[in-house]
Design an enzyme around this catalytic site. Structure first.
Site, PDB file in Angstrom:
ATOM      1  N   GLU A   1       0.749  -1.120  -0.030  1.00  0.00           N
ATOM      2  CA  GLU A   1      -0.037  -0.046  -0.156  1.00  0.00           C
ATOM      3  C   GLU A   1       0.924   1.210   0.109  1.00  0.00           C
ATOM      4  O   GLU A   1       1.832   1.271   0.802  1.00  0.00           O
ATOM      5  CB  GLU A   1      -0.785   0.096   1.425  1.00  0.00           C
ATOM      6  CG  GLU A   1      -1.526   1.181   1.665  1.00  0.00           C
ATOM      7  CD  GLU A   1      -1.938   0.818   3.264  1.00  0.00           C
ATOM      8  OE1 GLU A   1      -2.304  -0.421   3.728  1.00  0.00           O
ATOM      9  OE2 GLU A   1      -2.402   1.998   3.703  1.00  0.00           O
TER      10      GLU A   1
ATOM     11  N   HIS B   1      -3.275  -7.138  10.423  1.00  0.00           N
ATOM     12  CA  HIS B   1      -3.891  -8.221   9.709  1.00  0.00           C
ATOM     13  C   HIS B   1      -3.830  -9.516  10.527  1.00  0.00           C
ATOM     14  O   HIS B   1      -3.162 -10.591   9.715  1.00  0.00           O
ATOM     15  CB  HIS B   1      -3.590  -8.510   8.473  1.00  0.00           C
ATOM     16  CG  HIS B   1      -3.702  -7.011   7.492  1.00  0.00           C
ATOM     17  ND1 HIS B   1      -3.147  -6.879   6.258  1.00  0.00           N
ATOM     18  CD2 HIS B   1      -4.503  -5.910   7.847  1.00  0.00           C
ATOM     19  CE1 HIS B   1      -3.422  -5.605   5.603  1.00  0.00           C
ATOM     20  NE2 HIS B   1      -4.155  -5.237   6.743  1.00  0.00           N
TER      21      HIS B   1
ATOM     22  N   ASN C   1      -4.896  -7.078   1.770  1.00  0.00           N
ATOM     23  CA  ASN C   1      -5.585  -6.556   2.996  1.00  0.00           C
ATOM     24  C   ASN C   1      -7.002  -7.289   3.103  1.00  0.00           C
ATOM     25  O   ASN C   1      -7.727  -7.702   1.998  1.00  0.00           O
ATOM     26  CB  ASN C   1      -6.265  -5.102   2.793  1.00  0.00           C
ATOM     27  CG  ASN C   1      -4.896  -4.158   2.356  1.00  0.00           C
ATOM     28  OD1 ASN C   1      -4.389  -4.327   1.384  1.00  0.00           O
ATOM     29  ND2 ASN C   1      -4.524  -3.088   3.204  1.00  0.00           N
TER      30      ASN C   1
HETATM   31  P1  FAD Z   1     -12.851  -7.574  14.030  1.00  0.00           P
HETATM   32  O1  FAD Z   1     -13.323  -6.618  12.807  1.00  0.00           O
HETATM   33  O2  FAD Z   1     -11.683  -7.236  14.751  1.00  0.00           O
HETATM   34  O3  FAD Z   1     -14.108  -7.557  15.055  1.00  0.00           O
HETATM   35  C1  FAD Z   1     -13.925  -8.270  16.049  1.00  0.00           C
HETATM   36  C2  FAD Z   1     -14.963  -7.520  17.436  1.00  0.00           C
HETATM   37  O4  FAD Z   1     -15.024  -8.272  18.338  1.00  0.00           O
HETATM   38  C3  FAD Z   1     -14.350  -6.216  17.758  1.00  0.00           C
HETATM   39  O5  FAD Z   1     -15.189  -5.344  17.849  1.00  0.00           O
HETATM   40  C4  FAD Z   1     -13.926  -6.559  19.449  1.00  0.00           C
HETATM   41  O6  FAD Z   1     -13.922  -5.267  20.087  1.00  0.00           O
HETATM   42  C5  FAD Z   1     -14.889  -7.660  19.731  1.00  0.00           C
HETATM   43  N1  FAD Z   1     -14.380  -8.599  20.803  1.00  0.00           N
HETATM   44  C6  FAD Z   1     -13.267  -9.157  20.827  1.00  0.00           C
HETATM   45  N2  FAD Z   1     -13.302  -9.968  21.991  1.00  0.00           N
HETATM   46  C7  FAD Z   1     -14.437  -9.746  22.698  1.00  0.00           C
HETATM   47  C8  FAD Z   1     -14.942 -10.168  23.923  1.00  0.00           C
HETATM   48  N3  FAD Z   1     -14.147 -11.117  24.375  1.00  0.00           N
HETATM   49  N4  FAD Z   1     -16.170  -9.861  24.078  1.00  0.00           N
HETATM   50  C9  FAD Z   1     -16.997  -8.980  23.196  1.00  0.00           C
HETATM   51  N5  FAD Z   1     -16.466  -8.589  22.380  1.00  0.00           N
HETATM   52  C10 FAD Z   1     -15.359  -8.805  21.804  1.00  0.00           C
HETATM   53  N6  FAD Z   1      -8.207  -4.478   6.336  1.00  0.00           N
HETATM   54  C11 FAD Z   1      -8.453  -4.087   5.226  1.00  0.00           C
HETATM   55  O7  FAD Z   1      -9.079  -5.271   4.508  1.00  0.00           O
HETATM   56  N7  FAD Z   1      -8.090  -3.022   4.745  1.00  0.00           N
HETATM   57  C12 FAD Z   1      -7.672  -1.971   5.498  1.00  0.00           C
HETATM   58  O8  FAD Z   1      -7.582  -0.947   4.803  1.00  0.00           O
HETATM   59  C13 FAD Z   1      -7.259  -2.291   6.693  1.00  0.00           C
HETATM   60  N8  FAD Z   1      -6.790  -1.379   7.543  1.00  0.00           N
HETATM   61  C14 FAD Z   1      -6.457  -1.645   8.637  1.00  0.00           C
HETATM   62  C15 FAD Z   1      -6.082  -0.729   9.586  1.00  0.00           C
HETATM   63  C16 FAD Z   1      -5.930  -0.783  10.963  1.00  0.00           C
HETATM   64  C17 FAD Z   1      -5.339   0.299  11.626  1.00  0.00           C
HETATM   65  C18 FAD Z   1      -6.239  -2.121  11.425  1.00  0.00           C
HETATM   66  C19 FAD Z   1      -6.017  -2.334  12.886  1.00  0.00           C
HETATM   67  C20 FAD Z   1      -6.797  -3.230  10.998  1.00  0.00           C
HETATM   68  C21 FAD Z   1      -6.767  -2.882   9.382  1.00  0.00           C
HETATM   69  N9  FAD Z   1      -7.545  -3.761   8.575  1.00  0.00           N
HETATM   70  C22 FAD Z   1      -7.800  -3.567   7.270  1.00  0.00           C
HETATM   71  C23 FAD Z   1      -7.652  -5.082   8.998  1.00  0.00           C
HETATM   72  C24 FAD Z   1      -9.221  -5.380   9.360  1.00  0.00           C
HETATM   73  O9  FAD Z   1      -9.873  -4.264   9.946  1.00  0.00           O
HETATM   74  C25 FAD Z   1      -9.361  -6.695   9.867  1.00  0.00           C
HETATM   75  O10 FAD Z   1      -8.669  -7.809   9.326  1.00  0.00           O
HETATM   76  C26 FAD Z   1     -10.870  -7.091  10.251  1.00  0.00           C
HETATM   77  O11 FAD Z   1     -11.543  -6.014  10.947  1.00  0.00           O
HETATM   78  C27 FAD Z   1     -11.016  -8.344  10.826  1.00  0.00           C
HETATM   79  O12 FAD Z   1     -12.541  -8.620  10.964  1.00  0.00           O
HETATM   80  P2  FAD Z   1     -12.952  -9.682  12.117  1.00  0.00           P
HETATM   81  O13 FAD Z   1     -14.396  -9.866  11.700  1.00  0.00           O
HETATM   82  O14 FAD Z   1     -12.287 -10.954  12.016  1.00  0.00           O
HETATM   83  O15 FAD Z   1     -12.910  -8.942  13.463  1.00  0.00           O
END
Ligand code: FAD
Length: 491
Positions: free
Chosen positions: A347, A430, A468
């Protein structure tokens, strides 16, 4: 403790949780979604920008936790961005209703078909590329910046310089789609609406413009009337009961993190969508404290998606560097994936510091040749990650090759300004894997050793996807939940 009966419980409101909630609610099921972070929309507390970190900037910390330049002291608050620190790697995650979609850069990248097939040989790629990926693009409101706007907008000088320099060095560039509404951004630029991406808002949340999950999947799910979202509800552990139902132990907190109530949710069906690290924490901890049965593969096959940061200093200093004003939304990438020696995607990242620091920032995504493993340390009651420099050797070689080639063609040095030795091997956005689809689960995310427990989030992807990851996480969740519903798992 108060016991609350709920037929279906989802833990976590990121991509996997939001997709599961919508499809179950559409099928007429009542769903309770537990999220440890705050419901920002309901709270009406504004998100802070990069230059003035405030309430939203960090999860219960005394200091901001951006990857660079943390000089700000804070009053601990349940902010949107959290950082999990391990010996050789720091992992950033989103907290709040919408999970990672609140803090991420919105880059909506579909993986290369050849790599998707390599990572998921058992999946029907044809169906993914013709059905699930297009579906996800529509639901997430993915769009592309207008080339004319990009060409003239001073806030995208960093992208134009980055692309020019990449071409000069012989690299191929690509336009990167995003969920940020570029029509809104054009209006921001013309001062017709409040500014967000053009006002350094991103990793602490966007007040406008970004189509995060609270504006897409979760909004639609709430509109069915079947979804209840309980924010500031943190799940501590889960327990399998004799009748194959689950008891979910929850701590409800206030925004300072203080305990308000202990609750137990009793459910027939439980979906873990707490993100890779959150889901692994729940499974491994519950195994340690409650004897939750676990497949031996849980925690294995973990990777950082090849995340490796690097930067270059004195990028075109005479022509004014990369620009004092920078949009926070990346739209450019360098695609070197097909190079057999040095396969990577990077990126062209913004670095909006309020002044021109003549520095270019890159987040490389590499293959993951050596996977890591997540385990649970019962003494410290925390996750342990088997991951060190040996896991990132090839990633570092690629970054060195990239920076050298860019500098040779364009001038510049490795960025010691951003990183100790010019490389950020320990920065991970990630985290993926640990509950790999088809290994620790059946083909649709139902955990082995269980009849009523499912995992639907980034932990299903075996540590790497080459781009990503959220488009892939969302598409896999769509595929799994569709088939689980069809297979009468939730009847
Ligand atoms: P998450 O989106 O992480 O959601 C998990 C949720 O569960 C969270 O809200 C958390 O608070 C909740 N949770 C966790 N444990 C508990 C618990 N014990 N009790 C209750 N709730 C809980 N990806 C891209 O594709 N493009 C991008 O541009 C990109 N940029 C990024 C920039 C940053 C700064 C970061 C940190 C990540 C980025 N990512 C990007 C990665 C992407 O955001 C993640 O891969 C994605 O959000 C993961 O999705 P998920 O459904 O696995 O879980």
């Amino acid at each position: 403790n108060k016991i609350i009966e709920a037929p279906i419980v989802i833990i976590g409101s990121g991509y996997g949780g939001a997709v599961s909630a919508l499809r179950l609610c559409e099928a007429g099921k009542k769903v309770v979604l537990l999220e440890m972070g705050l419901n920002w929309e309901k709270s009406r507390i504004p998100f802070s920008n990069l230059l003035k970190p405030g309430k939203s900037s960090a999860w219960l910390k005394k200091k901001s936790i951006a990857p660079f330049m943390n000089i700000f002291s804070l009053t601990p608050f349940t902010g949107t961005l959290d950082r999990l620190d391990f010996d050789h790697i720091n992992i950033w995650v989103g907290r709040g209703v919408g999970g990672g979609s609140l803090v991420n850069g919105g880059m909506a990248v579909t993986p290369k078909e050849s790599y998707f097939k390599e990572v998921f040989p058992q999946l029907d790629a044809e169906k993914f590329y013709h059905h699930y990926f297009p579906l996800v693009h529509e639901e997430l409101k993915v769009n592309i910046i207008d080339e004319e706007f990009l060409k003239d907008c001073p806030y995208y000088k960093f992208t134009r310089v980055g692309e020019e320099e990449a071409h000069q060095a012989g690299f191929k560039t690509m336009r990167v789609p995003n969920v940020y509404d570029f029509k809104y951004m054009e209006k921001e630029f013309r001062n017709e609406v409040p500014r967000s991406a053009l006002n350094t808002e991103v990793i602490y949340g966007n007040n406008h413009g970004k189509n995060s999950l609270d504006k897409t999947y979760l909004k639609k799910a709430l509109e069915t009337g079947n979804l209840e979202i309980l924010d500031l509800h943190r799940v501590d552990d889960i327990k399998l009961n004799d009748d194959k139902t689950y008891s979910v132990n929850v701590q409800q907190t206030d925004t300072s993190g203080a305990l308000i109530a202990d609750k137990i949710f009793h459910c027939k069906k439980l979906i873990l969508a707490a993100g890779t690290m959150g889901t692994l924490q729940l499974l491994l901890r519950s195994n340690a404290v409650n004897g939750l049965p676990l497949h031996e593969g849980i925690g294995k096959n973990w990777g950082n998606n090849g995340n490796f940061m690097t930067g270059r200093n004195w990028v075109k200093p005479l022509s004014g560097g990369t620009g004092a004003k920078q949009s926070t939304i990346p739209v450019g990438g360098i695609d070197n994936w097909d190079d057999k020696e040095h396969p990577f995607f990077t990126e062209i990242a913004p670095l909006p510091m309020g002044m021109d620091v003549a520095t270019a920032l890159y987040l490389l995504i590499n293959r993951v040749d050596k996977k890591g493993e997540v385990t649970y340390d019962t003494i410290n009651r925390s996750l342990k990650l088997n991951w060190d420099e040996s896991h990132t050797v090839k990633m570092k070689e690629n970054a060195k090759y990239f920076v050298r080639k860019m500098n040779k063609a364009n001038g510049g040095t490795r960025s010691h300004f951003l990183f100790n030795n010019g490389f950020g091997a320990d920065i991970c956005y990630h985290p993926l894997g640990g509950c790999v689809l088809g290994e620790t689960t059946n083909e649709y995310g139902k955990l082995k050793e269980h009849e009523n427990l499912y995992v639907l989030d980034g932990s299903l992807i075996p540590g790497t996807i080459g781009v990503n990851p959220f488009v892939t996480i969302t598409a896999i969740a769509e595929y799994c939940i569709e088939n689980l519903i069809k297979g009468s798992e939730f009847a």
